[in-house]
Structure formats: C-alpha cells, structure tokens
Design a protein around this motif. Sequence first.
Motif, PDB file in Angstrom:
ATOM      1  N   LYS A 156       0.830  -1.206   0.000  1.00  0.00           N
ATOM      2  CA  LYS A 156       0.000   0.000   0.000  1.00  0.00           C
ATOM      3  C   LYS A 156       0.864   1.255   0.000  1.00  0.00           C
ATOM      4  O   LYS A 156       0.645   2.188  -0.790  1.00  0.00           O
ATOM      5  CB  LYS A 156      -0.927  -0.017   1.207  1.00  0.00           C
ATOM      6  CG  LYS A 156      -1.848   1.194   1.297  1.00  0.00           C
ATOM      7  CD  LYS A 156      -2.791   1.069   2.467  1.00  0.00           C
ATOM      8  CE  LYS A 156      -2.017   1.088   3.776  1.00  0.00           C
ATOM      9  NZ  LYS A 156      -2.930   1.078   4.946  1.00  0.00           N
ATOM     10  N   THR A 180      -4.920   2.067  -1.119  1.00  0.00           N
ATOM     11  CA  THR A 180      -5.723   1.115  -0.343  1.00  0.00           C
ATOM     12  C   THR A 180      -6.857   0.552  -1.198  1.00  0.00           C
ATOM     13  O   THR A 180      -7.177  -0.648  -1.127  1.00  0.00           O
ATOM     14  CB  THR A 180      -6.300   1.799   0.901  1.00  0.00           C
ATOM     15  OG1 THR A 180      -5.238   2.330   1.688  1.00  0.00           O
ATOM     16  CG2 THR A 180      -7.111   0.817   1.738  1.00  0.00           C
ATOM     17  N   GLU A 183      -5.451  -2.196  -3.282  1.00  0.00           N
ATOM     18  CA  GLU A 183      -5.251  -3.438  -2.540  1.00  0.00           C
ATOM     19  C   GLU A 183      -6.575  -4.153  -2.308  1.00  0.00           C
ATOM     20  O   GLU A 183      -6.652  -5.378  -2.362  1.00  0.00           O
ATOM     21  CB  GLU A 183      -4.565  -3.142  -1.196  1.00  0.00           C
ATOM     22  CG  GLU A 183      -3.162  -2.594  -1.316  1.00  0.00           C
ATOM     23  CD  GLU A 183      -2.232  -3.551  -2.042  1.00  0.00           C
ATOM     24  OE1 GLU A 183      -2.310  -4.764  -1.779  1.00  0.00           O
ATOM     25  OE2 GLU A 183      -1.429  -3.076  -2.861  1.00  0.00           O
ATOM     26  N   TYR A 184      -7.650  -3.391  -2.076  1.00  0.00           N
ATOM     27  CA  TYR A 184      -8.978  -3.989  -1.930  1.00  0.00           C
ATOM     28  C   TYR A 184      -9.395  -4.683  -3.216  1.00  0.00           C
ATOM     29  O   TYR A 184      -9.984  -5.768  -3.201  1.00  0.00           O
ATOM     30  CB  TYR A 184     -10.000  -2.919  -1.544  1.00  0.00           C
ATOM     31  CG  TYR A 184     -10.166  -2.725  -0.055  1.00  0.00           C
ATOM     32  CD1 TYR A 184      -9.048  -2.618   0.776  1.00  0.00           C
ATOM     33  CD2 TYR A 184     -11.417  -2.653   0.528  1.00  0.00           C
ATOM     34  CE1 TYR A 184      -9.193  -2.440   2.130  1.00  0.00           C
ATOM     35  CE2 TYR A 184     -11.574  -2.479   1.901  1.00  0.00           C
ATOM     36  CZ  TYR A 184     -10.454  -2.365   2.692  1.00  0.00           C
ATOM     37  OH  TYR A 184     -10.601  -2.202   4.043  1.00  0.00           O
TER      38      TYR A 184
END
Length: 204
Positions: A156, A180, A183-184
């Motif tokens: 991240k 973020t 990454e999700y």
Amino acid sequence: MPLEAPNLDDRRFKDLFEELRSLIPRYAPEWTDHNLSDPGITMMQLFSYLGEIILFRLNRVPDRNYIKFLQLIGVEQKAAAPPRAEVTFTLVSPAPPTVYIPQGTQIGAQVEPPPQSAIATPMLPPEPEEPVIFETDEPLIAIGAELTAILVFDGKTFTAAFRAAEEDSPIHIKHLILSTKREYQKLGKICEKTEFEPYYELVR
C-alpha cells in the motif's frame, strides 16, 4: 496381552439378512411378500447363515493369504523404504560463519523409551538401544549468521509513493486512500462507505 488381528468383515447373520432384504425393491420390485413364511425369505436366511460362516473363516486367514487376496484384486504392498526425518544443524559458535556439510553425513538419533504408566508395576529401566543412524540426502551449508533486521514490503505504501512520484508531489492522504482501494481490488473486497469516510468519494 497379545494384539488381536482386526476383522476383515464384521457383518453377522442379521446384518447380511437385512442387507439382502433391503435390495429386494431394487432388483425384484414385483416381489412384495417379505414375511418370514415366504420361500424367498427362507433362502435369504440360508444364504445369510452361510455368509456368516464364510466371514467367520475369512477373519481368521493368515496374513500371507490376506496379502494374496489383495493381490488378486490388484492391491500391492508398497516397497520397503528407509525412514526419513528433518534435522536442523546449529553452529556452536558464529566463527566460522558457514560450515559445509557433505552429502551422506551420518547423524545419530537416540530412541527414548516410552514413559511408564502410573498404574503399571514398577520395573527397571530397559537397556539403552543403539542409536538410529541417518544420512543426509543432499549437501548443505549451515549458516552462522544472526538475524538482525527484517525488511517488510508494504504494497500500500509503495503504491502511494509511486503515485506521488508520478505527480511529482509529496505523499498525501489521497495517495494512501487510492493505494488502499487498489489493494482492496486485488483481494476482491468492496470499499465500504463506513470504512473510508470522509474520503469515500475517492474510492467510489
């Protein structure tokens, strides 16, 4: 107390008879009289009795016959193989930093006797057995280095820094939120509004 050989088949007369009677609707649906007075039921009782006698004798066959019976249906014993175990080499001192361990290095393992039961009659400890000797399959190098630091990669933060570098600006909260979100997406997770408030507009 000697060990008893397991039963190859533990079915008895009642089990065999119930199994045969349960198969009537499948193979002979026109046979509807399942009372004990029916001649067919009498034959089933006879075959169940004979089957129990055969199973009684089968459960007492020698091991050699058991192996031969398995070979007749295509089951073969696995070939004998030496035991394998994982071992760890630890250097006594950090100098020298590495030690070469050649292939075939012999290692001894002492066999510990099982603990005595609390209710068993006290007995003298048995004589120590000869150590079991193993040999290493491959050469290896034992390293005497000590772990002093760990480098952890934070995907991240790396992505946020990369985005900021593209914009030629310092890292801001916007870059962290967008990284973020990335990454999700990799994990297949949904960016919930309750998690990203008040920056939810950046991840919509």
